[in-house]
Scaffold this motif. Structure first.
Motif, PDB file in Angstrom:
ATOM      1  N   PRO A   1       0.803  -1.228   0.000  1.00 45.21           N
ATOM      2  CA  PRO A   1       0.000   0.000   0.000  1.00 45.21           C
ATOM      3  C   PRO A   1       0.836   1.279   0.000  1.00 45.21           C
ATOM      4  O   PRO A   1       0.319   2.352  -0.318  1.00 45.21           O
ATOM      5  CB  PRO A   1      -0.820  -0.083   1.286  1.00 45.21           C
ATOM      6  N   ARG A   2       2.093   1.171   0.320  1.00 40.81           N
ATOM      7  CA  ARG A   2       2.942   2.369   0.380  1.00 40.81           C
ATOM      8  C   ARG A   2       3.251   2.925  -1.002  1.00 40.81           C
ATOM      9  O   ARG A   2       3.821   4.001  -1.124  1.00 40.81           O
ATOM     10  CB  ARG A   2       4.257   2.071   1.109  1.00 40.81           C
ATOM     11  N   ILE A   3       2.847   2.230  -2.064  1.00 41.02           N
ATOM     12  CA  ILE A   3       3.083   2.756  -3.405  1.00 41.02           C
ATOM     13  C   ILE A   3       2.149   3.918  -3.720  1.00 41.02           C
ATOM     14  O   ILE A   3       2.366   4.626  -4.695  1.00 41.02           O
ATOM     15  CB  ILE A   3       2.957   1.667  -4.494  1.00 41.02           C
ATOM     16  N   CYS A   4       1.114   4.136  -2.891  1.00 39.05           N
ATOM     17  CA  CYS A   4       0.139   5.182  -3.214  1.00 39.05           C
ATOM     18  C   CYS A   4      -0.474   5.749  -1.946  1.00 39.05           C
ATOM     19  O   CYS A   4      -1.026   5.015  -1.142  1.00 39.05           O
ATOM     20  CB  CYS A   4      -0.946   4.609  -4.113  1.00 39.05           C
ATOM     21  N   GLY A   5      -0.391   7.055  -1.799  1.00 40.36           N
ATOM     22  CA  GLY A   5      -1.010   7.720  -0.650  1.00 40.36           C
ATOM     23  C   GLY A   5      -2.461   8.065  -0.891  1.00 40.36           C
ATOM     24  O   GLY A   5      -3.192   8.416   0.024  1.00 40.36           O
ATOM     25  N   VAL A   6      -2.913   7.963  -2.151  1.00 36.46           N
ATOM     26  CA  VAL A   6      -4.302   8.278  -2.479  1.00 36.46           C
ATOM     27  C   VAL A   6      -5.186   7.041  -2.321  1.00 36.46           C
ATOM     28  O   VAL A   6      -6.332   7.153  -1.912  1.00 36.46           O
ATOM     29  CB  VAL A   6      -4.408   8.839  -3.921  1.00 36.46           C
ATOM     30  N   CYS A   7      -4.662   5.884  -2.631  1.00 33.32           N
ATOM     31  CA  CYS A   7      -5.496   4.681  -2.605  1.00 33.32           C
ATOM     32  C   CYS A   7      -4.860   3.506  -1.847  1.00 33.32           C
ATOM     33  O   CYS A   7      -4.833   2.380  -2.335  1.00 33.32           O
ATOM     34  CB  CYS A   7      -5.863   4.259  -4.022  1.00 33.32           C
ATOM     35  N   PRO A   8      -4.347   3.736  -0.641  1.00 34.40           N
ATOM     36  CA  PRO A   8      -3.694   2.642   0.077  1.00 34.40           C
ATOM     37  C   PRO A   8      -4.661   1.552   0.540  1.00 34.40           C
ATOM     38  O   PRO A   8      -4.260   0.393   0.675  1.00 34.40           O
ATOM     39  CB  PRO A   8      -3.041   3.336   1.270  1.00 34.40           C
ATOM     40  N   ILE A   9      -5.924   1.906   0.760  1.00 37.33           N
ATOM     41  CA  ILE A   9      -6.890   0.873   1.172  1.00 37.33           C
ATOM     42  C   ILE A   9      -7.077  -0.129   0.036  1.00 37.33           C
ATOM     43  O   ILE A   9      -7.069  -1.345   0.259  1.00 37.33           O
ATOM     44  CB  ILE A   9      -8.235   1.496   1.596  1.00 37.33           C
TER      45      ILE A   9
ATOM     46  N   LYS B   1     -13.599  -0.437   1.523  1.00 42.68           N
ATOM     47  CA  LYS B   1     -13.634  -0.061   0.102  1.00 42.68           C
ATOM     48  C   LYS B   1     -14.508   1.160  -0.105  1.00 42.68           C
ATOM     49  O   LYS B   1     -14.157   2.053  -0.888  1.00 42.68           O
ATOM     50  CB  LYS B   1     -14.158  -1.217  -0.756  1.00 42.68           C
ATOM     51  N   ALA B   2     -15.654   1.210   0.597  1.00 44.25           N
ATOM     52  CA  ALA B   2     -16.541   2.373   0.476  1.00 44.25           C
ATOM     53  C   ALA B   2     -15.823   3.639   0.922  1.00 44.25           C
ATOM     54  O   ALA B   2     -15.927   4.687   0.267  1.00 44.25           O
ATOM     55  CB  ALA B   2     -17.812   2.154   1.295  1.00 44.25           C
ATOM     56  N   ALA B   3     -15.085   3.556   2.017  1.00 41.66           N
ATOM     57  CA  ALA B   3     -14.320   4.715   2.487  1.00 41.66           C
ATOM     58  C   ALA B   3     -13.333   5.157   1.425  1.00 41.66           C
ATOM     59  O   ALA B   3     -13.205   6.351   1.119  1.00 41.66           O
ATOM     60  CB  ALA B   3     -13.596   4.389   3.790  1.00 41.66           C
ATOM     61  N   GLN B   4     -12.622   4.203   0.826  1.00 41.94           N
ATOM     62  CA  GLN B   4     -11.644   4.512  -0.221  1.00 41.94           C
ATOM     63  C   GLN B   4     -12.310   5.166  -1.422  1.00 41.94           C
ATOM     64  O   GLN B   4     -11.795   6.137  -1.981  1.00 41.94           O
ATOM     65  CB  GLN B   4     -10.935   3.228  -0.664  1.00 41.94           C
ATOM     66  N   ILE B   5     -13.463   4.656  -1.825  1.00 43.99           N
ATOM     67  CA  ILE B   5     -14.175   5.208  -2.977  1.00 43.99           C
ATOM     68  C   ILE B   5     -14.611   6.648  -2.697  1.00 43.99           C
ATOM     69  O   ILE B   5     -14.447   7.529  -3.542  1.00 43.99           O
ATOM     70  CB  ILE B   5     -15.374   4.312  -3.351  1.00 43.99           C
ATOM     71  N   ILE B   6     -15.148   6.885  -1.512  1.00 42.83           N
ATOM     72  CA  ILE B   6     -15.563   8.247  -1.164  1.00 42.83           C
ATOM     73  C   ILE B   6     -14.347   9.168  -1.128  1.00 42.83           C
ATOM     74  O   ILE B   6     -14.377  10.266  -1.692  1.00 42.83           O
ATOM     75  CB  ILE B   6     -16.317   8.274   0.180  1.00 42.83           C
TER      76      ILE B   6
ATOM     77  N   VAL C   1     -14.153  12.253  -3.757  1.00 44.20           N
ATOM     78  CA  VAL C   1     -14.144  13.631  -3.256  1.00 44.20           C
ATOM     79  C   VAL C   1     -12.918  14.362  -3.786  1.00 44.20           C
ATOM     80  O   VAL C   1     -13.006  15.497  -4.269  1.00 44.20           O
ATOM     81  CB  VAL C   1     -14.206  13.674  -1.710  1.00 44.20           C
ATOM     82  N   LEU C   2     -11.772  13.730  -3.718  1.00 40.77           N
ATOM     83  CA  LEU C   2     -10.554  14.331  -4.248  1.00 40.77           C
ATOM     84  C   LEU C   2     -10.711  14.646  -5.735  1.00 40.77           C
ATOM     85  O   LEU C   2     -10.449  15.762  -6.187  1.00 40.77           O
ATOM     86  CB  LEU C   2      -9.350  13.408  -4.029  1.00 40.77           C
TER      87      LEU C   2
ATOM     88  N   GLU D   1     -14.155  14.099   5.489  1.00 40.67           N
ATOM     89  CA  GLU D   1     -14.103  13.787   6.919  1.00 40.67           C
ATOM     90  C   GLU D   1     -14.830  12.483   7.231  1.00 40.67           C
ATOM     91  O   GLU D   1     -14.313  11.642   7.964  1.00 40.67           O
ATOM     92  CB  GLU D   1     -14.736  14.940   7.704  1.00 40.67           C
ATOM     93  N   ILE D   2     -16.008  12.288   6.650  1.00 42.75           N
ATOM     94  CA  ILE D   2     -16.762  11.060   6.940  1.00 42.75           C
ATOM     95  C   ILE D   2     -16.056   9.851   6.320  1.00 42.75           C
ATOM     96  O   ILE D   2     -16.009   8.774   6.923  1.00 42.75           O
ATOM     97  CB  ILE D   2     -18.240  11.153   6.496  1.00 42.75           C
ATOM     98  N   SER D   3     -15.460  10.009   5.150  1.00 49.97           N
ATOM     99  CA  SER D   3     -14.736   8.876   4.554  1.00 49.97           C
ATOM    100  C   SER D   3     -13.511   8.523   5.387  1.00 49.97           C
ATOM    101  O   SER D   3     -13.203   7.344   5.587  1.00 49.97           O
ATOM    102  CB  SER D   3     -14.350   9.180   3.106  1.00 49.97           C
ATOM    103  N   ASP D   4     -12.823   9.545   5.897  1.00 51.32           N
ATOM    104  CA  ASP D   4     -11.677   9.295   6.777  1.00 51.32           C
ATOM    105  C   ASP D   4     -12.120   8.618   8.071  1.00 51.32           C
ATOM    106  O   ASP D   4     -11.420   7.748   8.592  1.00 51.32           O
ATOM    107  CB  ASP D   4     -10.949  10.601   7.101  1.00 51.32           C
ATOM    108  N   GLU D   5     -13.271   9.021   8.575  1.00 55.56           N
ATOM    109  CA  GLU D   5     -13.806   8.424   9.813  1.00 55.56           C
ATOM    110  C   GLU D   5     -14.132   6.942   9.597  1.00 55.56           C
ATOM    111  O   GLU D   5     -13.831   6.105  10.438  1.00 55.56           O
ATOM    112  CB  GLU D   5     -15.052   9.195  10.257  1.00 55.56           C
TER     113      GLU D   5
END
Length: 194
Positions: free
Chosen positions: A51-59, A89-94, A98-99, A134-138
């Protein structure tokens, strides 16, 4: 030929040639070659490294790595694990949407140079973006242990799962984000796309 798309996650361009009526997507992102980092590593290290290959999609990278390892080892996760991973996965998608929507795409449609200018140009959109992020991070924090580079998932399951109370609080927060979801829908539904 015009470089039409300038803000994407990763490196690429959409090349539009109006005279020839052609469109070509060029991805210029090179190989990351992280596979070499996995040589002589234990299975338990692999889903921490990839997962360290990407800070945007590590999940997504964590889950793909775990899925590959479980397939290789013949491990079938239980229903609770699968449900929690779907929430991850839902958190990652959100997070990713959003980004992309607010900070990579929207600036081009409302005539600003970058997403940080959104706060002044459209404060309502900016606040919706922050709330949804914020909710996706939560969600990621509660399920995956933190919002970037998960710590709780492991081969076959989780090191730690959220409590019923944590999930109830999270569900309430998700329900409270309905207003921001509607704002997002309204903003992007009104855009005149090329």
């Amino acid at each position: 030929m015009r470089d039409f798309i300038t803000k994407i996650e990763g490196h690429g361009q959409l090349k539009i040639n109006w005279e020839e009526e052609s469109v070509r997507l060029e991805i210029s992102e090179g190989e990351r070659l992280f596979e070499g980092l996995l040589i002589n590593r234990s299975a338990e290290e692999m889903y921490w490294i990839t997962p360290r290959i990407c800070g945007v999609c590590p999940i997504a990278h964590t889950l793909a790595s775990l899925n590959a390892l479980e397939n290789a080892l013949g491990i079938i996760p239980n229903e609770t694990t699968l449900i929690l991973r779907n929430l991850m996965k839902a958190a990652q998608i959100i997070q990713s949407h959003v980004l992309h929507l607010f900070f990579l795409a929207l600036p081009d449609y409302i005539d600003i140079d970058r997403g940080t200018e959104l706060e002044n140009k459209n404060p309502k959109a900016f606040q919706a973006a922050l709330k949804l992020k914020e909710i996706s991070d939560e969600i990621a924090f509660i399920i995956a242990g933190r919002s970037i580079h998960p710590t709780t998932p492991t081969i076959g399951g989780f090191h730690k799962i959220p409590t019923k109370k944590q999930l109830e609080i999270l569900l309430n927060k998700i329900k409270q984000s309905e207003k921001e979801t509607k704002i997002t829908f309204d903003i992007f539904n009104k855009i005149k796309y090329p």
